[in-house]
Design a protein around this motif. Structure first.
Motif, PDB file in Angstrom:
ATOM      1  N   VAL A  97      26.170  82.824  64.923  1.00 10.73           N
ATOM      2  CA  VAL A  97      27.023  83.939  65.343  1.00 10.73           C
ATOM      3  C   VAL A  97      27.269  84.829  64.137  1.00 10.73           C
ATOM      4  N   ASP A  98      26.683  86.027  64.186  1.00  8.98           N
ATOM      5  CA  ASP A  98      26.893  87.018  63.133  1.00  8.98           C
ATOM      6  C   ASP A  98      26.810  86.403  61.726  1.00  8.98           C
ATOM      7  N   ALA A  99      25.693  85.827  61.427  1.00  7.77           N
ATOM      8  CA  ALA A  99      25.377  85.286  60.105  1.00  7.77           C
ATOM      9  C   ALA A  99      26.135  84.005  59.761  1.00  7.77           C
ATOM     10  N   LYS A 100      26.817  83.422  60.699  1.00 11.87           N
ATOM     11  CA  LYS A 100      27.487  82.144  60.499  1.00 11.87           C
ATOM     12  C   LYS A 100      26.749  81.063  61.300  1.00 11.87           C
ATOM     13  N   TRP A 101      26.738  79.849  60.750  1.00  9.34           N
ATOM     14  CA  TRP A 101      26.002  78.758  61.371  1.00  9.34           C
ATOM     15  C   TRP A 101      26.922  77.616  61.801  1.00  9.34           C
ATOM     16  N   GLY A 102      26.561  77.006  62.926  1.00  8.44           N
ATOM     17  CA  GLY A 102      27.214  75.780  63.318  1.00  8.44           C
ATOM     18  C   GLY A 102      26.645  74.615  62.524  1.00  8.44           C
TER      19      GLY A 102
END
Length: 111
Positions: A97-102
């Protein structure tokens, strides 16, 4: 603090179905891109599917017609419905999500 919490994953037989879910929190502004990537052992991380804020979807050729991505802007969630699973779909799946990772969730498809 931005956080992505994934759920789903596990072991499934070839031909089966599975649904992955990802809930996003801590995003101050409207979310642009939501999607799923995967990384199989010894391979690079690859894009599986993504959906833009306006609803435009993209699927990797290897999953098109079998996987469907669902986005809920109000709940800030993105799900990946996977059907007709194949052993080659085995990988760690990551929410993006928008350059963030789970943190990633393992999907294993057995014969």
């Amino acid at each position: 603090q931005v956080q992505l919490v994934e759920s789903g994953g596990g072991l499934v037989q070839a031909g089966g179905s599975m649904r992955l879910s990802c809930a996003a929190s801590g995003f101050t502004f409207s979310i642009g891109i939501m999607g799923w990537y995967r990384q199989a052992p010894g391979k690079q991380r690859e894009l599986v599917a993504r959906v833009l804020s306006g609803g435009t979807e993209y699927y990797a050729p290897s999953v098109k017609g079998r996987f469907t991505i669902f986005r809920d802007n109000a709940k800030k969630t993105v799900d990946l419905q996977m059907t007709s699973l194949k052993p080659e779909d085995t990988a760690i799946y990551y929410c993006y999500v928008d350059a963030k990772w789970g943190q990633g969730t393992q999907v294993t498809v057995s014969l």
